[in-house]
Design a protein around this motif. Structure first.
Motif, PDB file in Angstrom:
ATOM      1  N   PRO A 249      15.941  36.896   1.149  1.00 59.29           N
ATOM      2  CA  PRO A 249      17.092  37.306   0.495  1.00 59.29           C
ATOM      3  C   PRO A 249      17.526  36.353   0.156  1.00 59.29           C
ATOM      4  N   THR A 250      18.466  36.889  -1.395  1.00 58.23           N
ATOM      5  CA  THR A 250      19.332  35.756  -2.011  1.00 58.23           C
ATOM      6  C   THR A 250      20.763  35.935  -1.380  1.00 58.23           C
ATOM      7  N   LEU A 251      21.626  35.213  -1.866  1.00 56.41           N
ATOM      8  CA  LEU A 251      22.608  34.873  -0.769  1.00 56.41           C
ATOM      9  C   LEU A 251      24.010  36.492  -1.719  1.00 56.41           C
ATOM     10  N   HIS A 252      23.435  36.900  -2.957  1.00 60.79           N
ATOM     11  CA  HIS A 252      23.661  37.927  -3.534  1.00 60.79           C
ATOM     12  C   HIS A 252      23.208  39.035  -2.489  1.00 60.79           C
ATOM     13  N   GLU A 253      22.233  39.269  -2.344  1.00 59.85           N
ATOM     14  CA  GLU A 253      20.874  40.107  -1.087  1.00 59.85           C
ATOM     15  C   GLU A 253      21.965  40.868  -0.299  1.00 59.85           C
ATOM     16  N   LEU A 254      21.937  39.623   0.360  1.00 57.95           N
ATOM     17  CA  LEU A 254      22.784  39.480   2.448  1.00 57.95           C
ATOM     18  C   LEU A 254      24.494  40.279   1.619  1.00 57.95           C
ATOM     19  N   ALA A 255      24.742  40.110   0.222  1.00 57.61           N
ATOM     20  CA  ALA A 255      26.147  40.088   0.660  1.00 57.61           C
ATOM     21  C   ALA A 255      26.531  41.597   0.305  1.00 57.61           C
ATOM     22  N   ALA A 256      25.613  41.675  -0.311  1.00 60.74           N
ATOM     23  CA  ALA A 256      25.531  43.443  -0.584  1.00 60.74           C
ATOM     24  C   ALA A 256      25.349  44.421   0.493  1.00 60.74           C
ATOM     25  N   GLU A 257      24.304  43.662   1.369  1.00 61.02           N
ATOM     26  CA  GLU A 257      24.037  44.450   2.178  1.00 61.02           C
ATOM     27  C   GLU A 257      24.986  44.202   3.434  1.00 61.02           C
ATOM     28  N   TYR A 258      25.806  43.116   3.588  1.00 61.71           N
ATOM     29  CA  TYR A 258      26.707  43.224   4.879  1.00 61.71           C
ATOM     30  C   TYR A 258      28.773  43.630   4.571  1.00 61.71           C
ATOM     31  N   GLY A 259      27.858  43.693   2.920  1.00 61.88           N
ATOM     32  CA  GLY A 259      29.321  44.410   2.049  1.00 61.88           C
ATOM     33  C   GLY A 259      30.584  43.228   2.356  1.00 61.88           C
ATOM     34  N   VAL A 260      30.088  41.614   1.745  1.00 59.58           N
ATOM     35  CA  VAL A 260      30.949  40.537   1.801  1.00 59.58           C
ATOM     36  C   VAL A 260      30.266  40.132   0.151  1.00 59.58           C
ATOM     37  N   SER A 261      31.694  38.924   0.263  1.00 58.36           N
ATOM     38  CA  SER A 261      30.931  38.231  -0.809  1.00 58.36           C
ATOM     39  C   SER A 261      29.665  37.287  -1.325  1.00 58.36           C
ATOM     40  N   ALA A 262      29.374  37.237  -1.783  1.00 58.82           N
ATOM     41  CA  ALA A 262      27.872  35.877  -1.129  1.00 58.82           C
ATOM     42  C   ALA A 262      28.563  34.825  -0.729  1.00 58.82           C
ATOM     43  N   GLU A 263      29.994  34.385  -1.040  1.00 64.33           N
ATOM     44  CA  GLU A 263      30.292  33.015  -0.862  1.00 64.33           C
ATOM     45  C   GLU A 263      30.879  33.349   0.474  1.00 64.33           C
ATOM     46  N   ARG A 264      30.927  34.121   1.331  1.00 63.53           N
ATOM     47  CA  ARG A 264      30.553  34.355   2.350  1.00 63.53           C
ATOM     48  C   ARG A 264      29.826  34.361   3.057  1.00 63.53           C
ATOM     49  N   ILE A 265      28.309  34.668   2.711  1.00 60.72           N
ATOM     50  CA  ILE A 265      27.488  34.879   3.329  1.00 60.72           C
ATOM     51  C   ILE A 265      27.483  33.660   3.773  1.00 60.72           C
ATOM     52  N   ARG A 266      26.697  32.214   2.311  1.00 58.67           N
ATOM     53  CA  ARG A 266      27.200  30.832   2.163  1.00 58.67           C
ATOM     54  C   ARG A 266      27.736  30.080   3.868  1.00 58.67           C
ATOM     55  N   GLN A 267      28.834  30.767   3.602  1.00 61.68           N
ATOM     56  CA  GLN A 267      29.881  29.833   4.734  1.00 61.68           C
ATOM     57  C   GLN A 267      29.394  30.528   6.692  1.00 61.68           C
ATOM     58  N   ILE A 268      28.701  31.347   6.572  1.00 64.36           N
ATOM     59  CA  ILE A 268      28.484  31.720   7.150  1.00 64.36           C
ATOM     60  C   ILE A 268      26.845  31.165   7.725  1.00 64.36           C
ATOM     61  N   GLU A 269      26.038  31.122   6.442  1.00 66.66           N
ATOM     62  CA  GLU A 269      24.659  30.383   6.440  1.00 66.66           C
ATOM     63  C   GLU A 269      24.931  28.895   7.039  1.00 66.66           C
TER      64      GLU A 269
END
Length: 282
Positions: A249-269
């Motif tokens: 999945p892309t960052l944006h797909e995970l962001a939509a799934e977890y209800g956060v921004s793509a940047e937040r997913i990148r930081q967690i990763e």
């Protein structure tokens, strides 16, 4: 090595196939078992401990020796020489250095086999049976010229000497060969491609393959432990982004799934991967 160490080993010479089956039947040692036995030998000179170390690695010697069959020397002799190298390795092995015995022993096994090949390269027998000896001593005088035998000439020689055409042609090939130095001296500065360059590749040897499998298993275990150290969301992101064979999945797909921004997913990763790197040994 203490002579008592060799008294209960399987015999190579009489039944090679049976010997191979026997050595493959000896169990492999875990790292802990190997270390305990090595310490018993090193600290107490426990011959039984050393014998178990040797027995568990005889299959490695047989595998290494198989790569040197092209030199015309008996496989049983190659194995026997390799076993001598293994015993020398066990005698010198230090378990405190953090290296498995199989990796340490490869040098000694190959060194003994190489030395044996070098000693016997010019002494390889070209005639073993009575018929072959007769063929060997008569073939040169029976040939009408220095040219290779024709099939008709080979058949005539075979009839005269009571052997097959195939044996005549094989002996002719042996007699027409010449000695080649395993590692010749090159005086003109050119690169040399001697038979020594074609000795067994370390990557093909069973000891090396075993060490590589052990390393891969340690890395897999360390990866699983590192993943388990993460919280559920971080672990899911890393597994889906980095450990899936396809359709990550892309960052944006995970962001939509977890209800956060793509940047937040990148930081967690990024934080999760940094934590895992500190837990997985290089």
């Amino acid at each position: 090595m203490d002579t008592a160490l060799t008294m209960k080993f399987p015999v190579v010479a009489h039944n090679l196939e049976g010997y191979i089956q026997a050595v493959n039947g000896y169990p492999l040692l875990s790292a802990e078992q190997e270390r305990n036995l090595a310490l018993r030998w090193k600290q107490e000179q426990d011959v039984e401990a050393a014998r178990q170390l040797v027995l568990s690695h005889l299959r490695v010697v047989a595998g290494v020796a198989r790569h040197y069959l092209g030199y015309g020397l008996p496989q049983a002799d190659l194995i026997q020489e390799g076993n001598i190298g293994l015993m020398k390795a066990v005698k010198r092995f230090d378990p405190d250095r953090g290296v498995r015995l199989v990796s340490f022993a490869l040098h000694w096994i190959k060194a003994e086999i190489h030395e044996y090949i070098l000693r016997n390269w010019r002494l390889v027998k070209v005639a073993t049976t009575k018929a072959q000896r007769k063929l060997f001593f008569n073939l040169r005088s029976m040939k009408s010229s220095l040219a290779s035998l024709s099939l008709a000439e080979a058949d005539a020689v075979a009839r005269d000497l009571g052997v097959s055409r195939a044996e005549v042609l094989e002996m002719e090939t042996r007699l027409s060969g010449h000695d080649v130095a395993l590692d010749p001296t090159v005086e003109d500065g050119e690169e040399s491609y001697s038979p020594l360059a074609y000795l067994a590749s370390p990557e093909d040897e069973p000891g090396t393959a075993l060490a590589q499998r052990e390393l891969a298993e340690k890395q897999r275990s360390a990866l699983q432990e590192a993943l388990q150290s993460l919280d559920e969301r971080s672990r899911s992101i890393v597994e889906r982004r980095w450990l899936k064979e396809s359709d990550a999945p892309t960052l944006h797909e995970l962001a939509a799934e977890y209800g956060v921004s793509a940047e937040r997913i990148r930081q967690i990763e990024v934080r999760a991967l940094q934590k895992m790197r500190t837990l997985i040994p290089a």
